[in-house]
Design a protein around this motif. Structure first.
Motif, short mmCIF file in Angstrom:
data_model
loop_
_atom_site.label_atom_id
_atom_site.label_comp_id
_atom_site.label_asym_id
_atom_site.label_seq_id
_atom_site.Cartn_x
_atom_site.Cartn_y
_atom_site.Cartn_z
N GLU A 362 0.83 -1.20 0.00
CA GLU A 362 0.00 0.00 0.00
C GLU A 362 0.87 1.26 0.00
O GLU A 362 0.55 2.25 -0.67
CB GLU A 362 -0.94 -0.02 1.22
CG GLU A 362 -2.01 -1.11 1.11
CD GLU A 362 -2.82 -1.28 2.39
OE1 GLU A 362 -2.41 -0.66 3.41
OE2 GLU A 362 -3.81 -2.02 2.37
N ALA A 363 1.99 1.22 0.73
CA ALA A 363 2.91 2.36 0.72
C ALA A 363 3.55 2.54 -0.64
O ALA A 363 3.78 3.67 -1.09
CB ALA A 363 3.99 2.15 1.79
N ALA A 364 3.83 1.43 -1.32
CA ALA A 364 4.40 1.52 -2.66
C ALA A 364 3.44 2.23 -3.60
O ALA A 364 3.85 3.09 -4.41
CB ALA A 364 4.72 0.12 -3.19
N LEU A 365 2.16 1.89 -3.51
CA LEU A 365 1.17 2.53 -4.37
C LEU A 365 1.01 4.01 -4.02
O LEU A 365 0.83 4.86 -4.90
CB LEU A 365 -0.17 1.82 -4.24
CG LEU A 365 -0.23 0.36 -4.69
CD1 LEU A 365 -1.63 -0.21 -4.49
CD2 LEU A 365 0.20 0.19 -6.14
N GLU A 366 1.07 4.33 -2.74
CA GLU A 366 0.85 5.70 -2.29
C GLU A 366 2.06 6.60 -2.54
O GLU A 366 1.91 7.73 -3.00
CB GLU A 366 0.51 5.70 -0.79
CG GLU A 366 0.31 7.09 -0.21
CD GLU A 366 0.10 7.07 1.29
OE1 GLU A 366 0.08 8.16 1.90
OE2 GLU A 366 -0.05 5.97 1.87
N GLY A 371 9.47 7.77 -3.02
CA GLY A 371 8.99 7.98 -1.67
C GLY A 371 9.23 6.78 -0.77
O GLY A 371 9.63 6.93 0.38
N LEU A 372 8.99 5.57 -1.31
CA LEU A 372 9.19 4.38 -0.49
C LEU A 372 10.67 4.16 -0.20
O LEU A 372 11.05 3.80 0.92
CB LEU A 372 8.60 3.15 -1.17
CG LEU A 372 8.63 1.85 -0.36
CD1 LEU A 372 7.88 2.01 0.96
CD2 LEU A 372 8.04 0.69 -1.17
N ARG A 373 11.52 4.40 -1.19
CA ARG A 373 12.96 4.28 -0.96
C ARG A 373 13.43 5.25 0.12
O ARG A 373 14.21 4.88 1.01
CB ARG A 373 13.72 4.59 -2.26
CG ARG A 373 14.01 3.39 -3.12
CD ARG A 373 14.80 3.82 -4.33
NE ARG A 373 15.36 2.70 -5.04
CZ ARG A 373 15.99 2.80 -6.20
NH1 ARG A 373 16.12 3.99 -6.77
NH2 ARG A 373 16.49 1.74 -6.80
N ALA A 374 12.94 6.49 0.04
CA ALA A 374 13.35 7.48 1.03
C ALA A 374 12.92 7.05 2.42
O ALA A 374 13.68 7.18 3.39
CB ALA A 374 12.75 8.83 0.68
#
Length: 455
Positions: A362-366, A371-374
């Motif tokens: 869900e974080a990947a989609l958002e 953003g997820l890497r950071a």
């Protein structure tokens, strides 16, 4: 920094905790004494899983010979990484010397193919098996990669190059990796997800790609794209869109040992979803996220009435499968021989892992890749007084549990009784005071986390 042992305590952000100089000093001293003691347990620079405090008896998956060490974590590579991290955090030269000795042990035990079996016997270095089981070869490469980034050692650099070349050479035509190499004409030749085999191969190749972004002919990048394709095409079709433990050359789920049937495997599926997200972060191919929603749905639906998940789910019927040695099928865990019932995990609780991978997806989609890497690569952490109190309690407990010698001793440690060759384990255990590598690695990680968080 990856806080492996504190994911529930720490939220990503900016560090605001006041520094506790007294506890920092105690944690640093605890690491120094812990390293000073633990490195006395080395054999030719390597380690097993456990030893008596005087190192007179040593164990890996079974008792170790006098010149034998474990490659499989929590053995030599995992201990080497712990020692390397202590040096990185505290500058302890004894820790660096220990890490270099562990690397030298692995380099000496690296076989002509460029990999490792699960143990190294320094009295007989003729073993030619490369094992990808239980993160054996992969853990060795990962540690050598990380140490090679820190020090200048031609022998180390050469071993790293050989190991990466081996990873590329041993990859199967379908993109997976076998259980073992060279081929032996049995199930060890199959592309194997069991015990994280392919997942750990992916992880070490991602690490290699990040540390060596230009590997000359693009072999690392090509290898990752090949395994990404394999993971996509090996997913089973609806209504059971998961993965099996192993696949034959025709991409069919296949038998391995006689208690490992072709089946859909929830635990394998959860790990594969994590690996697909890892590959998406690394390669940027949006199609790698497409298999995930169906798999998450199937995982939620395949939960057993007792709240756990079966290790094996029958293809087509969705029934839980339980097999003893000799392909003897039984109806429940309680009917299995003690060796299988307590040593294999025919039913496991995946709820925490499932929740974590769902949240990550869900974080990947958002957030998207950037953003997820950071968020996942952030080195600092934000916390409150309650979290600080928990951290300090954990650190103080580790320090209090440490002996004057520097050892962390597991008192009356319980482990399976060793049976004569050819005799199945009968359910009996032994107890003995032992120093365990897993405990050392865990305590080192927590103490280093604390020192980094309060810097």
């Amino acid at each position: 920094m990856h806080l492996r042992f504190l994911p529930l305590l720490l939220a990503l952000g900016v560090m605001t905790l006041p520094v506790r100089a007294d506890l920092r000093a105690e944690a640093t001293e605890s690491l120094r004494r812990g390293v000073a003691f633990f490195t006395t347990l080395n054999v030719h620079g390597g380690y097993g899983y456990a030893a008596t405090p005087d190192n007179a008896q040593r164990w890996g998956e079974s008792p170790l010979g006098p010149a034998e060490v474990e490659v499989q974590p929590p053995g030599t590579p995992a201990v080497g990484e712990s020692l390397l991290r202590v040096w990185q955090v505290t500058g302890d030269d004894v820790a660096l010397a220990g890490a270099r000795a562990a690397a030298a042990a692995l380099i000496r035990g690296q076989n002509r193919h460029g990999g490792w079996d699960h143990t190294i016997d320094f009295s007989d270095l003729t073993n030619e098996t490369v094992s990808f089981d239980d993160n054996q070869t992969q853990a060795a490469i990962g540690f050598l990669l990380k140490l090679n980034r820190e020090i200048d050692d031609p022998a180390l650099a050469a071993a790293v190059e050989r190991s990466i070349a081996m990873m590329i050479a041993t990859q199967l035509p379908n993109g997976g990796w076998p259980h073992r190499y060279p081929a032996g004409g049995d199930y060890h030749d199959y592309a194997t997800f069991n015990d994280g085999g392919i997942n750990d191969c992916v992880a070490v190749m991602i690490l290699a790609r990040r540390l060596y972004p230009d590997d000359g002919d693009g072999g690392i990048d090509r290898s990752l794209r090949q395994v990404a394709r394999f993971m996509m095409i090996s997913q089973l079709p609806p209504p059971q869109p998961g993965w099996a433990q192993q696949y034959n050359e025709y991409l069919q789920p296949a038998w391995a040992r006689t208690f490992e049937p072709p089946a859909v495997c929830p635990a394998v599926t959860v790990r594969n979803l994590e690996t697909l997200i890892d590959l998406w972060l690394e390669l940027g191919d949006e199609t790698l996220l497409e298999p995930i929603p169906d798999s998450l749905r199937w995982l939620r639906e395949s939960r057993l009435p007792n709240g756990k998940w079966a290790r094996f789910v029958e293809i087509g019927t969705g029934k839980a499968l339980y097999y003893d040695r000799g392909r003897v099928r039984v109806d429940s865990v309680t009917e299995l021989h003690p060796e299988r019932r307590t040593g294999y995990g025919y039913e496991t609780d995946l709820s925490g892992h499932l929740a974590a991978v769902t949240a990550r997806f869900e974080a990947a989609l958002e957030l998207g890749r950037k953003g997820l890497r950071a968020r996942e690569n952030t080195a600092l952490a934000e916390s409150d007084e309650r979290t600080r109190a928990r951290l300090e309690v954990t650190v103080r407990r580790i320090i209090a549990d440490q002996e004057a010698s520097g050892a962390w001793i597991s008192r009356e440690d319980r482990f399976k009784k060793v049976m004569p060759r050819g005799v199945r384990w009968n359910g009996e255990y032994e107890q003995m005071d032992r120093v365990r590598s897993a405990v050392f690695n865990r305590n080192v990680a927590l103490l280093c986390d604390y020192l980094e968080l309060t810097r």
